[in-house]
Design an enzyme around this catalytic site. Structure first.
Site, PDB file in Angstrom:
ATOM      1  N   TYR A  18    -110.681  20.386 -32.262  1.00  6.94           N
ATOM      2  CA  TYR A  18    -109.648  19.599 -31.581  1.00  6.94           C
ATOM      3  C   TYR A  18    -109.963  18.113 -31.697  1.00  6.94           C
ATOM      4  O   TYR A  18    -109.091  17.308 -32.038  1.00  6.94           O
ATOM      5  CB  TYR A  18    -109.555  20.031 -30.115  1.00  6.94           C
ATOM      6  CG  TYR A  18    -108.427  19.395 -29.360  1.00  6.94           C
ATOM      7  CD1 TYR A  18    -107.159  19.964 -29.342  1.00  6.94           C
ATOM      8  CD2 TYR A  18    -108.620  18.215 -28.647  1.00  6.94           C
ATOM      9  CE1 TYR A  18    -106.115  19.385 -28.639  1.00  6.94           C
ATOM     10  CE2 TYR A  18    -107.578  17.618 -27.945  1.00  6.94           C
ATOM     11  CZ  TYR A  18    -106.335  18.212 -27.939  1.00  6.94           C
ATOM     12  OH  TYR A  18    -105.291  17.628 -27.253  1.00  6.94           O
ATOM     13  N   HIS A  22    -107.849  15.148 -33.800  1.00  8.34           N
ATOM     14  CA  HIS A  22    -107.344  13.948 -33.137  1.00  8.34           C
ATOM     15  C   HIS A  22    -108.008  12.682 -33.675  1.00  8.34           C
ATOM     16  O   HIS A  22    -107.390  11.620 -33.667  1.00  8.34           O
ATOM     17  CB  HIS A  22    -107.496  14.067 -31.619  1.00  8.34           C
ATOM     18  CG  HIS A  22    -106.403  14.878 -31.012  1.00  8.34           C
ATOM     19  ND1 HIS A  22    -106.374  16.254 -31.077  1.00  8.34           N
ATOM     20  CD2 HIS A  22    -105.273  14.500 -30.368  1.00  8.34           C
ATOM     21  CE1 HIS A  22    -105.274  16.688 -30.489  1.00  8.34           C
ATOM     22  NE2 HIS A  22    -104.584  15.651 -30.050  1.00  8.34           N
ATOM     23  N   TYR A  41    -102.446   6.886 -23.726  1.00  9.63           N
ATOM     24  CA  TYR A  41    -102.552   8.347 -23.726  1.00  9.63           C
ATOM     25  C   TYR A  41    -104.032   8.726 -23.778  1.00  9.63           C
ATOM     26  O   TYR A  41    -104.734   8.350 -24.706  1.00  9.63           O
ATOM     27  CB  TYR A  41    -101.802   8.871 -24.953  1.00  9.63           C
ATOM     28  CG  TYR A  41    -101.476  10.348 -25.001  1.00  9.63           C
ATOM     29  CD1 TYR A  41    -102.095  11.283 -24.193  1.00  9.63           C
ATOM     30  CD2 TYR A  41    -100.538  10.803 -25.911  1.00  9.63           C
ATOM     31  CE1 TYR A  41    -101.774  12.624 -24.271  1.00  9.63           C
ATOM     32  CE2 TYR A  41    -100.210  12.145 -26.001  1.00  9.63           C
ATOM     33  CZ  TYR A  41    -100.836  13.052 -25.184  1.00  9.63           C
ATOM     34  OH  TYR A  41    -100.519  14.385 -25.272  1.00  9.63           O
ATOM     35  N   TRP A  76     -96.983  18.598 -36.174  1.00  9.06           N
ATOM     36  CA  TRP A  76     -98.231  18.447 -35.416  1.00  9.06           C
ATOM     37  C   TRP A  76     -98.487  19.685 -34.568  1.00  9.06           C
ATOM     38  O   TRP A  76     -99.594  20.197 -34.509  1.00  9.06           O
ATOM     39  CB  TRP A  76     -98.196  17.185 -34.556  1.00  9.06           C
ATOM     40  CG  TRP A  76     -99.469  16.979 -33.790  1.00  9.06           C
ATOM     41  CD1 TRP A  76     -99.679  17.225 -32.464  1.00  9.06           C
ATOM     42  CD2 TRP A  76    -100.719  16.509 -34.305  1.00  9.06           C
ATOM     43  NE1 TRP A  76    -100.981  16.933 -32.121  1.00  9.06           N
ATOM     44  CE2 TRP A  76    -101.639  16.490 -33.238  1.00  9.06           C
ATOM     45  CE3 TRP A  76    -101.152  16.109 -35.564  1.00  9.06           C
ATOM     46  CZ2 TRP A  76    -102.966  16.083 -33.385  1.00  9.06           C
ATOM     47  CZ3 TRP A  76    -102.467  15.704 -35.712  1.00  9.06           C
ATOM     48  CH2 TRP A  76    -103.354  15.694 -34.628  1.00  9.06           C
ATOM     49  N   TRP A  77     -97.450  20.168 -33.907  1.00  8.37           N
ATOM     50  CA  TRP A  77     -97.622  21.382 -33.097  1.00  8.37           C
ATOM     51  C   TRP A  77     -98.060  22.549 -33.969  1.00  8.37           C
ATOM     52  O   TRP A  77     -98.947  23.310 -33.582  1.00  8.37           O
ATOM     53  CB  TRP A  77     -96.336  21.734 -32.364  1.00  8.37           C
ATOM     54  CG  TRP A  77     -95.979  20.793 -31.255  1.00  8.37           C
ATOM     55  CD1 TRP A  77     -96.756  19.811 -30.701  1.00  8.37           C
ATOM     56  CD2 TRP A  77     -94.741  20.755 -30.567  1.00  8.37           C
ATOM     57  NE1 TRP A  77     -96.067  19.160 -29.715  1.00  8.37           N
ATOM     58  CE2 TRP A  77     -94.822  19.722 -29.605  1.00  8.37           C
ATOM     59  CE3 TRP A  77     -93.568  21.480 -30.666  1.00  8.37           C
ATOM     60  CZ2 TRP A  77     -93.776  19.406 -28.741  1.00  8.37           C
ATOM     61  CZ3 TRP A  77     -92.523  21.180 -29.811  1.00  8.37           C
ATOM     62  CH2 TRP A  77     -92.640  20.154 -28.859  1.00  8.37           C
TER      63      TRP A  77
END
Length: 104
Positions: A18, A22, A41, A76-77
């Site tokens: 993850y 990112h 964010y 992206w999902w």
């Protein structure tokens, strides 16, 4: 500007992947989020539970609700779906967090 906070869930053992994904976030996704009125964010990991806790700022006239229909967001999902809990359309499962305290 309003703050939005929510929780997501990683699959066990996927924290390093993850973070890697990112760290390599697509520039077109960053542009899309900024254009939608999203800023500041942050995503935090609870290493004991693999829960992700996120906060972001939403501009008053934001377009966050339009993001699910955008092709970059959908890609992206799909890119992230194998390492976290997702809905049938690959949108990350998301649980809102209730504000309890704020120190300005």
């Amino acid at each position: 500007m309003q703050v939005h906070a929510f929780r997501m869930q990683l699959l066990p053992g996927m924290a390093d992947e993850y973070r890697r994904r990112h760290d390599e976030i697509w520039p077109e996704l960053v542009d899309l989020l900024h254009d939608a009125g999203i800023s500041d964010y942050h995503i935090f990991l609870d290493e004991q539970t693999d829960a992700l806790f996120a906060t972001l700022r939403l501009a008053e006239q934001n377009k966050r609700d339009a993001l699910p229909g955008h092709p970059v967001m959908r890609r992206w999902w799909d890119h992230m779906a194998d390492i976290m809990q997702v809905e049938p359309d690959n949108k990350p499962s998301e649980w809102p967090l209730t504000p309890m305290f704020h120190l300005a």
